[in-house]
Design a protein around this motif. Structure first.
Motif, PDB file in Angstrom:
ATOM      1  N   SER A  31      23.954  19.286 -10.167  1.00 45.63           N
ATOM      2  CA  SER A  31      25.206  18.825 -10.756  1.00 45.63           C
ATOM      3  C   SER A  31      25.964  20.057 -11.249  1.00 45.63           C
ATOM      4  O   SER A  31      25.363  20.990 -11.788  1.00 45.63           O
ATOM      5  CB  SER A  31      24.863  17.895 -11.929  1.00 45.63           C
ATOM      6  OG  SER A  31      25.903  17.826 -12.859  1.00 45.63           O
ATOM      7  N   GLN A  66      31.610  15.875 -14.495  1.00 52.62           N
ATOM      8  CA  GLN A  66      31.045  16.637 -13.379  1.00 52.62           C
ATOM      9  C   GLN A  66      32.131  17.010 -12.374  1.00 52.62           C
ATOM     10  O   GLN A  66      33.026  16.232 -12.080  1.00 52.62           O
ATOM     11  CB  GLN A  66      29.965  15.811 -12.657  1.00 52.62           C
ATOM     12  CG  GLN A  66      28.699  15.624 -13.483  1.00 52.62           C
ATOM     13  CD  GLN A  66      27.740  14.662 -12.818  1.00 52.62           C
ATOM     14  OE1 GLN A  66      26.744  15.041 -12.250  1.00 52.62           O
ATOM     15  NE2 GLN A  66      28.064  13.371 -12.889  1.00 52.62           N
ATOM     16  N   ALA A 118      28.406  17.134  -7.398  1.00 52.29           N
ATOM     17  CA  ALA A 118      26.990  16.754  -7.531  1.00 52.29           C
ATOM     18  C   ALA A 118      26.455  16.449  -6.147  1.00 52.29           C
ATOM     19  O   ALA A 118      27.229  16.130  -5.224  1.00 52.29           O
ATOM     20  CB  ALA A 118      26.836  15.534  -8.435  1.00 52.29           C
ATOM     21  N   PRO A 150      24.024  13.166 -11.816  1.00 51.82           N
ATOM     22  CA  PRO A 150      24.417  13.502 -10.437  1.00 51.82           C
ATOM     23  C   PRO A 150      24.315  12.313  -9.482  1.00 51.82           C
ATOM     24  O   PRO A 150      25.205  12.086  -8.659  1.00 51.82           O
ATOM     25  CB  PRO A 150      23.445  14.621 -10.033  1.00 51.82           C
ATOM     26  CG  PRO A 150      22.456  14.771 -11.130  1.00 51.82           C
ATOM     27  CD  PRO A 150      22.986  14.078 -12.329  1.00 51.82           C
TER      28      PRO A 150
END
Ligand code: AFP
Length: 322
Positions: free
Chosen positions: A122, A145, A148, A272
């Motif tokens: 991630s 994020q 990922a 992720p």
């Protein structure tokens, strides 16, 4: 066929992010090579165990962690890393803009029996005005994020990745290049396949017991359809199956160790995988809210994980609301 780098170029991914992903995929090719050697690589068994030649053997998850750590810390775009195998995060390069968290070898207890394992990663942005990277710098919700993915070491080596614009898959070719095989993957909204470790059933909370009991009643039960079950004990392989053909994966809270919120880790597995599943039109939940909305307070925080086909994840949420 489109290579990973060509696809990144086409979608104008930030070159610094491309270089971070490159460091990961190049290392994963190395890990794949070692896994392919199996027992011949002399890498099976426990860490720090001596082989017949009296040489120290290291477990493949320790080696994978060292390889990723080395490659990422050598990349000037990486400001820091956090690994499932490391107690604390490690600061990287002063000019780096990205933080990387990873599970170097998910499902590693499957290595010795030659079952699919994988590397999960991630990428987060270094927060603005951050002058010193510490473990706390990584405590960002999954919504933040930037990218990922995972590299799956199975019959073939497959990369699944998102940079927030859908999910694509790449197969590692014999020339060492990842070629795109799927783009804009969609998880079917409905499913008749579930994955859970049934041996923990008596430790689950009542809503999870009720949901699985109803699911097992099949076409005569309240869900009105017959379900098939799978359990590989390698989350990366289960998520790959769900991205490929749908399904629901669950590792809920259980009372075996009441101090732990679940078995799986938020920063290396929950976030992720949730990013990938949501980007493919599926859903993910800790039974109360989307996993990516969980505000982390510990780098090794655990979380209950329910993810996959939307209809089923939403149903699990409803069981937990009543
Ligand atoms: P290992 O990496 O220790 O093999 O754990 C794998 C894992 O974190 C995840 O990939 C599996 O879904 C889950 O644990 C399997 O756990 P159980 O052995 O309790 O079924």
């Amino acid at each position: 066929m489109l290579s990973l780098n060509q696809a990144f170029e086409q979608s104008q991914v930030d070159p610094q992010l491309v270089s971070v992903v490159d460091s990961i995929t190049i290392t994963c090719k190395n890990i794949a090579e070692r896994l392919r050697g199996g027992a011949l690589s002399g890498l099976y068994g426990s860490a720090e165990q001596e082989n017949v030649q009296g040489e120290i053997q290291k477990k493949l998850d320790v080696i994978s962690n060292d390889l990723l750590k080395q490659a990422l810390l050598a990349n000037r775009n990486v400001a820091g890393i956090a690994s499932e195998e490391e107690e604390q995060a490690i600061a990287g390069n002063a000019e780096g803009q990205y933080l990387v968290t990873f599970d170097p070898l998910d499902g590693s207890s499957n290595i010795d029996v030659n079952v699919t394992v994988g590397t999960i990663f991630s990428v987060l942005a270094l927060p603005e005005n951050c002058t010193q990277v510490t473990t706390d710098t990584f405590l960002q919700a999954g919504r933040k994020q930037i990218a990922a993915g995972y590299v799956l070491y199975g019959p073939s080596v497959i990369l699944a990745i998102t940079t927030g614009n859908g999910v694509a898959m790449y197969n590692l070719g014999s020339d060492g290049v990842f070629y795109q095989t799927e783009d804009q993957i969609q998880v079917p909204e409905t499913t008749e396949e579930f994955a859970i470790n049934m041996s923990n059933q008596r430790f689950w909370q009542a809503p999870m017991q009720n949901y699985v009991n109803d699911l097992l009643l099949g076409e005569k039960g309240p869900l009105g359809k017959r379900f098939n079950m799978r359990w590989i004990a390698s989350m990366v392989a289960e998520v790959h199956r769900i991205l490929t053909r749908g399904g629901i994966f669950m590792y809920p809270y259980d009372s075996r160790d009441p101090s732990k919120a679940g078995k799986l880790r938020l920063m290396y597995e929950g976030n992720p995988m949730s990013f990938l599943i949501e980007q493919a039109g599926g859903a993910s939940s800790d039974t109360q809210k989307p996993i990516m909305d969980v505000e982390p307070n510990h780098i090794h925080q655990r979380v209950p994980v329910i993810l996959g086909s939307k209809e089923e994840v939403e149903r699990v949420n409803r069981y937990h609301q009543t």
